[in-house]
Design an enzyme around this catalytic site. Structure first.
Site, PDB file in Angstrom:
ATOM      1  N   ASP A 131       0.812  -1.213   0.000  1.00 36.34           N
ATOM      2  CA  ASP A 131       0.000   0.000   0.000  1.00 36.34           C
ATOM      3  C   ASP A 131       0.851   1.271   0.000  1.00 36.34           C
ATOM      4  OD1 ASP A 131       0.934  -0.353   2.603  1.00 36.34           O
ATOM      5  OD2 ASP A 131      -1.011  -0.909   3.390  1.00 36.34           O
ATOM      6  N   ASP A 172      -7.457  -3.055  14.239  1.00 36.39           N
ATOM      7  CA  ASP A 172      -8.829  -3.353  13.799  1.00 36.39           C
ATOM      8  C   ASP A 172      -8.886  -4.595  12.900  1.00 36.39           C
ATOM      9  OD1 ASP A 172      -7.687  -2.425  11.461  1.00 36.39           O
ATOM     10  OD2 ASP A 172      -9.036  -0.707  11.202  1.00 36.39           O
ATOM     11  N   HIS A 202      -7.070  -5.207  10.211  1.00 37.89           N
ATOM     12  CA  HIS A 202      -6.816  -5.017   8.774  1.00 37.89           C
ATOM     13  C   HIS A 202      -5.513  -5.658   8.321  1.00 37.89           C
ATOM     14  CE1 HIS A 202      -4.764  -0.842   9.550  1.00 37.89           C
ATOM     15  NE2 HIS A 202      -3.856  -1.786   9.546  1.00 37.89           N
ATOM     16  N   GLU A 255      -9.606  -2.032   5.532  1.00 35.08           N
ATOM     17  CA  GLU A 255     -10.271  -1.728   6.794  1.00 35.08           C
ATOM     18  C   GLU A 255     -11.535  -2.579   6.945  1.00 35.08           C
ATOM     19  OE1 GLU A 255      -8.364  -0.278   8.578  1.00 35.08           O
ATOM     20  OE2 GLU A 255      -7.992   1.838   8.202  1.00 35.08           O
TER      21      GLU A 255
END
Ligand code: PGA
Length: 268
Positions: A67, A136, A138, A143
Site C-alpha cells: 500500500d 482493527d 486489517h 479496513e
C-alpha cells in the site's frame, strides 16, 4: 494456518527472516510482497544482516508493496516508498527497477488498481507475502467492511488507523485519509503468506484472525481460507488465543515432520 508463538519479537523476526531466506534459496528470482509499519522493521534488519553476511542475494528479486498513502509524493518522508528505501532497499542489492510501491500521486485513480494487479501478474504473482495486522484486524489498508474478494484500489482509512499512524507524522491532521492498497483478494492470491504481530495491543485482532469467524469486519480472518499462511507471534500478541497449547504442540510435531521432509536443506 500455522501459528508460531515465540518468546520475543526478536526471535519471531529471526524465524521469519529464515523463512524468507529459504524462499530465496529455493527461487533466486522470487517475487516478494512487502509491508510497512513498525512490525516488519526487525525482519528487514535481519534480512539486511543476512545480505551483509553474503547469505542472501536480492539481485534477482522483485518486490511489490501492499500500500501507499494517497496524495503523498514518493519523496515525502512519511510515504511508504521512503520507508522502504530507509529500512530496506537502500541497504540491500535490489535494483530499484525491481521494487514496486503503489503510486500515491496517480491521476488515473479508476484504472490504477488494475494496472498494479497486472504488474504483479506479469512478474509471475507473489511467492511470499509479508504482512502485519492493524488493531482493527486489517491487512494492507483493508479496513473493516472491505470485500474479501477486493483487489488493489483506493480505500478510506478508519479513524482508528489514522490515530495509530499519527505517531509517524507531526500532527494527526497530516495523516492522509485515503490509501491505495492491495485488496484482500490480491493478498489471497500470494502462494505463501507470512504474517507478523507483536505486543498485547494486537492480541484481540490476532485472536479474531485465527480463532474468530471469517468476516469482512476483520479482514485478516480471510487468511483462514489461504492454503499456506504462517503467523509469527510474540507471547503478548498470542495472549488471547484459546488454543495456544495446541499451537505449541503442533509446532513440536511440525519440527519432527521437517526431519523427513525433502525441504530440509540447511539454511543459507
Ligand atoms: P504496525 O502496523 O506494524 O505499525 O503496527 C501494522 C498494520 O497496520 O498493518
Amino acid at each position: 494456518m500455522r501459528v508460531i508463538i515465540c518468546p520475543s519479537a526478536e526471535e519471531a523476526s529471526r524465524q521469519a527472516a529464515n523463512m524468507v531466506a529459504k524462499q530465496l534459496q529455493k527461487k533466486a528470482n522470487s517475487v516478494l510482497g512487502l509491508a510497512t509499519g513498525d512490525t516488519p522493521k526487525k525482519l528487514y534488519k535481519q534480512l539486511i544482516e543476512k545480505y551483509r553476511e553474503n547469505k542472501i542475494d536480492f539481485s534477482e528479486v522483485t518486490t511489490f508493496n501492499l500500500d501507499e498513502y494517497f496524495g503523498l509524493r514518493p519523496e515525502h518522508p512519511q510515504s511508504y516508498r521512503s520507508f522502504m528505501q530507509e529500512y530496506f532497499f537502500s541497504q540491500i542489492n535490489i535494483p530499484s527497477s525491481q521494487t514496486f510501491v503503489p503510486n500515491g500521486l496517480t491521476s488515473d485513480v479508476e484504472n490504477y488498481g488494475a494496472k498494479y494487479e497486472a504488474q504483479i501478474d506479469s512478474a509471475g504473482g507473489i511467492d511470499l507475502q509479508i504482512l502485519g495486522i492493524g488493531r482493527d484486524g486489517h491487512i494492507g489498508f483493508n479496513e473493516p467492511g472491505s470485500s474479501l474478494g477486493s483487489l488493489t484500489r483506493v480505500k478510506a482509512l478508519t479513524s482508528e488507523t489514522i490515530s495509530d499512524n499519527a505517531r509517524f507524522f507531526n500532527t494527526k491532521e497530516q495523516v492522509p485519509h485515503l490509501a491505495i492498497t492491495m485488496g484482500v483478494g490480491s493478498i489471497l492470491k500470494a502462494k505463501t503468506c507470512l504474517l507478523l504481530a507483536f505486543g498485547s495491543a494486537k492480541s484481540k485482532a490476532v485472536m479474531e484472525m485465527i480463532e474468530g469467524p471469517i468476516t469482512s469486519q476483520v479482514t485478516a480472518s480471510a487468511l483462514q481460507l489461504h492454503p499456506q499462511t504462517v503467523v509469527f507471534l510474540d507471547e503478548e500478541a498470542a495472549e488471547k488465543l484459546a488454543r495456544k497449547k495446541y499451537y505449541h504442540e503442533a509446532e513440536a510435531a511440525q519440527k519432527q515432520l521437517e526431519i523427513f521432509s525433502s525441504d530440509n536443506t540447511p539454511l543459507p
